[in-house]
Write a protein that holds these residues in place. Structure first.
Motif, short mmCIF file in Angstrom:
data_model
loop_
_atom_site.label_atom_id
_atom_site.label_comp_id
_atom_site.label_asym_id
_atom_site.label_seq_id
_atom_site.Cartn_x
_atom_site.Cartn_y
_atom_site.Cartn_z
N GLY A 111 0.84 -1.19 0.00
CA GLY A 111 0.00 0.00 0.00
C GLY A 111 0.87 1.23 0.00
N LEU A 112 0.60 2.16 -0.91
CA LEU A 112 1.35 3.41 -1.00
C LEU A 112 0.38 4.52 -0.56
CD1 LEU A 112 3.45 4.54 -4.07
CD2 LEU A 112 2.33 6.12 -2.52
N ALA A 113 0.55 5.01 0.66
CA ALA A 113 -0.35 5.99 1.23
C ALA A 113 0.09 7.40 0.88
CB ALA A 113 -0.42 5.83 2.74
N LEU A 114 -0.77 8.12 0.17
CA LEU A 114 -0.54 9.55 -0.10
C LEU A 114 -1.21 10.30 1.05
CD1 LEU A 114 -1.20 9.86 -3.94
CD2 LEU A 114 0.99 9.70 -2.75
N ASP A 115 -0.51 10.34 2.17
CA ASP A 115 -1.13 10.81 3.40
C ASP A 115 -0.04 11.14 4.41
OD1 ASP A 115 -3.24 11.27 5.25
OD2 ASP A 115 -4.31 9.49 4.54
N THR A 116 -0.43 11.61 5.57
CA THR A 116 0.54 11.87 6.63
C THR A 116 0.76 10.60 7.45
OG1 THR A 116 -1.11 12.52 8.28
CG2 THR A 116 -0.23 14.27 6.83
N HIS A 117 1.89 10.51 8.07
CA HIS A 117 2.24 9.37 8.91
C HIS A 117 1.18 9.19 10.02
CE1 HIS A 117 4.70 7.24 12.03
NE2 HIS A 117 4.94 6.49 10.97
N GLU A 118 0.81 10.30 10.67
CA GLU A 118 -0.15 10.24 11.76
C GLU A 118 -1.51 9.74 11.29
OE1 GLU A 118 1.60 13.09 10.97
OE2 GLU A 118 3.16 12.69 12.44
N ALA A 119 -1.99 10.26 10.16
CA ALA A 119 -3.30 9.84 9.64
C ALA A 119 -3.30 8.35 9.27
CB ALA A 119 -3.69 10.69 8.42
N VAL A 120 -2.20 7.88 8.69
CA VAL A 120 -2.11 6.47 8.32
C VAL A 120 -2.10 5.59 9.56
CG1 VAL A 120 -0.65 4.72 7.22
CG2 VAL A 120 -1.05 6.91 6.09
N LEU A 121 -1.32 5.96 10.57
CA LEU A 121 -1.28 5.17 11.81
C LEU A 121 -2.65 5.14 12.49
CD1 LEU A 121 2.18 6.07 13.39
CD2 LEU A 121 1.52 4.00 12.15
N ASP A 122 -3.32 6.29 12.54
CA ASP A 122 -4.67 6.33 13.12
C ASP A 122 -5.62 5.42 12.35
OD1 ASP A 122 -3.88 8.14 15.06
OD2 ASP A 122 -4.74 9.89 14.05
N PHE A 123 -5.57 5.50 11.03
CA PHE A 123 -6.44 4.69 10.19
C PHE A 123 -6.17 3.20 10.42
CE2 PHE A 123 -7.14 2.24 6.37
CZ PHE A 123 -8.48 2.48 6.15
N LEU A 124 -4.89 2.82 10.36
CA LEU A 124 -4.54 1.40 10.50
C LEU A 124 -4.83 0.87 11.90
CD1 LEU A 124 -1.27 1.29 8.38
CD2 LEU A 124 -3.55 0.49 7.73
N GLY A 125 -4.92 1.76 12.89
CA GLY A 125 -5.33 1.34 14.23
C GLY A 125 -6.78 0.87 14.24
N ASN A 126 -7.59 1.41 13.35
CA ASN A 126 -9.01 1.03 13.25
C ASN A 126 -9.27 -0.02 12.18
OD1 ASN A 126 -9.86 2.88 15.25
ND2 ASN A 126 -9.73 4.53 13.76
N VAL A 127 -8.49 0.01 11.11
CA VAL A 127 -8.67 -0.91 9.98
C VAL A 127 -7.30 -1.52 9.68
CG1 VAL A 127 -9.44 -1.17 7.59
CG2 VAL A 127 -10.47 0.59 9.05
N PRO A 128 -6.88 -2.53 10.45
CA PRO A 128 -5.54 -3.09 10.24
C PRO A 128 -5.44 -3.87 8.93
CG PRO A 128 -6.70 -4.33 11.92
CD PRO A 128 -7.59 -3.18 11.54
#
Length: 190
Positions: A111-128
Motif C-alpha cells: 500500500g502506498l499511502a498519499l497521506d501523513t504518517h499520523e493519519a495512516v497510523l490512526d487509520f490502520l489502528g481502526n482498519v488493520p
C-alpha cells in the motif's frame, strides 16, 4: 499674510522633496500575475511493458524501501490510497484477503499511502492490514504519478511483473473477487 505665504512655501518645498524622493526610487517591475514556482515536469506516462523507474519511500517505521528493486523476483501489486479516500477504504479488505492468499507465492501487495504518517497510523489502528505500507507526500511528481497516475485520482493500482515491468494499471477501486482476474491469476491454480 506673510506667515500664510510661508506655510504655502514650506508645504510646496516638502511636497517637492517627497516627489523627488518618489521619483528617484528604483523602478518597480511591471505588474504581472503573482509568481508561482515552476511546475515539476511530470514523468512520461508508464504503459504496460515499461520498466518502473526506481524510487525510494519510507515505510511506517521510517525505513527506506526501494522500488521496484526490493520486490524483484515476484509480481508486485502497488495500491495507492489515502485514509480520507472512501473508495480506497472500501477496497482494503479485498486487498488484504488477496495479500493473505498470496503471502508465500504470487503477487506481493504494497500500500502506498498519499497521506501523513499520523493519519495512516490512526487509520490502520481502526482498519488493520497486514501487507507493507509506504508513505508519500502528495504532489505533482509523487510516486503515484511516477507509476502512471497522471489524473491524480485514488485509488490507483499497478501490477508489476517479477522483472520490474508494468503489466496493468487500474484507476478506481477493486470490487469483491476482481483482483484475482485483474492480476491474471486463476483461483483454481494458486
Amino acid at each position: 499674510m506673510r506667515s500664510a505665504a510661508g506655510w504655502v512655501v514650506g508645504i510646496a518645498a516638502a511636497a517637492g522633496l517627497a516627489a523627488g524622493a518618489w521619483l528617484s526610487r528604483p523602478a518597480l517591475p511591471p505588474m504581472t500575475e503573482p509568481s508561482t514556482p515552476p511546475a515539476a515536469t511530470a514523468p512520461a506516462a508508464l504503459a504496460p511493458g515499461d520498466r518502473v523507474p526506481a524510487f525510494t519511500l519510507p515505510d511506517l517505521d521510517g525505513m527506506p524501501v526501494r522500488f521496484p528493486d526490493r520486490f524483484l523476483g515476484r509480481p508486485l501489486l502497488i495500491n495507492v490510497w489515502a485514509s480520507w479516500c472512501a473508495p480506497c477504504v472500501e477496497e482494503m479488505p479485498e486487498l488484504a484477503r488477496f495479500a493473505a492468499r498470496h503471502a508465500d507465492d504470487g503477487p506481493q501487495v504494497v500500500g502506498l499511502a498519499l497521506d501523513t504518517h499520523e493519519a495512516v497510523l490512526d487509520f490502520l489502528g481502526n482498519v488493520p492490514v497486514y501487507y507493507p505500507i509506504v508513505l508519500e507526500t502528495p504532489g505533482p511528481a509523487d510516486a503515484s504519478v511516477k507509476l502512471g497516475n497522471h489524473q491524480g485520482l485514488l485509488p490507483y493500482s499497478v501490477l508489476i511483473d517479477a522483472q520490474g515491468r508494468v503489466v496493468r494499471q487500474k484507476l478506481g477501486p477493486f470490487k469483491a473477487g476482481e483482483i484475482e482476474a485483474w492480476a491474471g491469476l486463476d483461483e483454481e491454480v494458486r
